[in-house]
Scaffold this active site. Sequence first.
Site, PDB file in Angstrom:
ATOM      1  N   ASN A   9       0.915  -1.085  -0.025  1.00  0.00           N
ATOM      2  CA  ASN A   9       0.156   0.022  -0.061  1.00  0.00           C
ATOM      3  C   ASN A   9       0.855   1.293  -0.178  1.00  0.00           C
ATOM      4  O   ASN A   9       0.492   2.362  -0.511  1.00  0.00           O
ATOM      5  CB  ASN A   9      -0.910   0.176   1.290  1.00  0.00           C
ATOM      6  CG  ASN A   9      -1.917  -0.992   1.184  1.00  0.00           C
ATOM      7  OD1 ASN A   9      -2.757  -1.008   0.191  1.00  0.00           O
ATOM      8  ND2 ASN A   9      -2.055  -1.996   2.037  1.00  0.00           N
ATOM      9  N   TYR A  92      -9.455 -19.009   5.161  1.00  0.00           N
ATOM     10  CA  TYR A  92     -10.315 -18.291   5.154  1.00  0.00           C
ATOM     11  C   TYR A  92     -11.718 -18.728   4.714  1.00  0.00           C
ATOM     12  O   TYR A  92     -11.641 -19.583   3.615  1.00  0.00           O
ATOM     13  CB  TYR A  92     -10.056 -17.042   3.994  1.00  0.00           C
ATOM     14  CG  TYR A  92      -9.355 -15.554   4.914  1.00  0.00           C
ATOM     15  CD1 TYR A  92      -8.633 -15.776   6.211  1.00  0.00           C
ATOM     16  CD2 TYR A  92      -9.767 -14.340   4.334  1.00  0.00           C
ATOM     17  CE1 TYR A  92      -8.290 -14.745   6.694  1.00  0.00           C
ATOM     18  CE2 TYR A  92      -9.366 -13.370   4.947  1.00  0.00           C
ATOM     19  CZ  TYR A  92      -8.537 -13.344   6.273  1.00  0.00           C
ATOM     20  OH  TYR A  92      -8.170 -12.296   6.807  1.00  0.00           O
ATOM     21  N   GLY A  99      -5.394 -11.400   1.591  1.00  0.00           N
ATOM     22  CA  GLY A  99      -4.501 -10.632   0.872  1.00  0.00           C
ATOM     23  C   GLY A  99      -3.298 -11.394   0.362  1.00  0.00           C
ATOM     24  O   GLY A  99      -2.859 -12.613   0.698  1.00  0.00           O
ATOM     25  N   ASP A 101      -0.446 -11.029  -0.360  1.00  0.00           N
ATOM     26  CA  ASP A 101       0.812 -10.984   0.026  1.00  0.00           C
ATOM     27  C   ASP A 101       1.019 -11.891   1.285  1.00  0.00           C
ATOM     28  O   ASP A 101       1.918 -12.752   1.397  1.00  0.00           O
ATOM     29  CB  ASP A 101       1.445  -9.602   0.613  1.00  0.00           C
ATOM     30  CG  ASP A 101       0.095  -8.853   1.256  1.00  0.00           C
ATOM     31  OD1 ASP A 101      -0.941  -9.379   1.495  1.00  0.00           O
ATOM     32  OD2 ASP A 101       0.658  -7.851   1.989  1.00  0.00           O
ATOM     33  N   ARG A 102      -0.027 -12.070   2.115  1.00  0.00           N
ATOM     34  CA  ARG A 102       0.009 -12.944   3.280  1.00  0.00           C
ATOM     35  C   ARG A 102       0.036 -14.479   2.633  1.00  0.00           C
ATOM     36  O   ARG A 102       0.631 -15.186   3.330  1.00  0.00           O
ATOM     37  CB  ARG A 102      -1.457 -12.648   4.049  1.00  0.00           C
ATOM     38  CG  ARG A 102      -1.394 -11.120   4.597  1.00  0.00           C
ATOM     39  CD  ARG A 102      -2.676 -10.955   5.370  1.00  0.00           C
ATOM     40  NE  ARG A 102      -3.169 -11.998   6.379  1.00  0.00           N
ATOM     41  CZ  ARG A 102      -4.515 -12.257   6.730  1.00  0.00           C
ATOM     42  NH1 ARG A 102      -5.306 -11.423   6.266  1.00  0.00           N
ATOM     43  NH2 ARG A 102      -4.839 -13.210   7.887  1.00  0.00           N
ATOM     44  N   THR A 178       8.341  11.617  26.755  1.00  0.00           N
ATOM     45  CA  THR A 178       6.821  11.126  25.976  1.00  0.00           C
ATOM     46  C   THR A 178       7.176  10.586  24.611  1.00  0.00           C
ATOM     47  O   THR A 178       6.778   9.342  24.378  1.00  0.00           O
ATOM     48  CB  THR A 178       6.152  12.360  25.622  1.00  0.00           C
ATOM     49  OG1 THR A 178       5.662  13.073  26.809  1.00  0.00           O
ATOM     50  CG2 THR A 178       4.752  12.108  24.682  1.00  0.00           C
TER      51      THR A 178
END
Length: 245
Positions: A9, A92, A99, A101-102, A178
């Site tokens: 991306n 899935y 994805g 790429d995964r 911080t």
Amino acid sequence: MILELDIGNTRGKWRLLNERQVRSRGSFKTADLRAGYLPEGWDLLDPRRVRVVNVAGPQVAETLIGHVQELFSLEVEFSQVLLECAGVACGYENHRLLGADRWLAMLAAYDRERQAALIVDCGSAVTLDLVDNNGRHLGGYIVPGIGLMQRSLYLDTHAAKSAQDITLTESLGAGRSTDEAINRGLLLMVLGAIDRALDELRGYCEGEPLLWLTGGDAPLLSALYQREHHLVPELVMDGLALSNP
């Protein structure tokens, strides 16, 4: 020779293979490719195939197709997620929503060592995918990437806006300013997610699962992670040969 691309991306990578040996490689901004600018040095390449994994959307794909046709007179071979490939079965419910790429990272990791593994891709998002000893994808997790979380805190919280130098560090010690507290906290969150995902995977397999790290922030996490793991920066592109042999 084969030109391979991993288009994310935010950024992309490319490499030119000759007999499985990398002859040259480079990187580019996805926004530049979307705008029609090709990576530097491509006019000197002479590939015979172009294999691509693209998660940046159809506009980038169409732009790339046009340039590859003009430069090399070749078709672009885009990787797709299948129900099963190279010994890995997609977990899935709708494999088309995973994805690419995964998927390729899982194929490459399981091809290297055919045992249970957690595959972590540390890019704009951090993805964590679980694969058991039989190559069954058990599903995964997606969390914001380190840079995305960092920018979100900087933009949306008063405390972060007061920090003068927002840079990642290589220490997990409690921050004493911080910016230290933010940056070390982000790293702690991602490393904690890895440990929790490994705990989940242990419930599905005997023995200790492997851990594979890839993606732009993987070297940073690798330097901090104290347990055994494998750092493979181009794991996604390694999967292209399995998906598009």
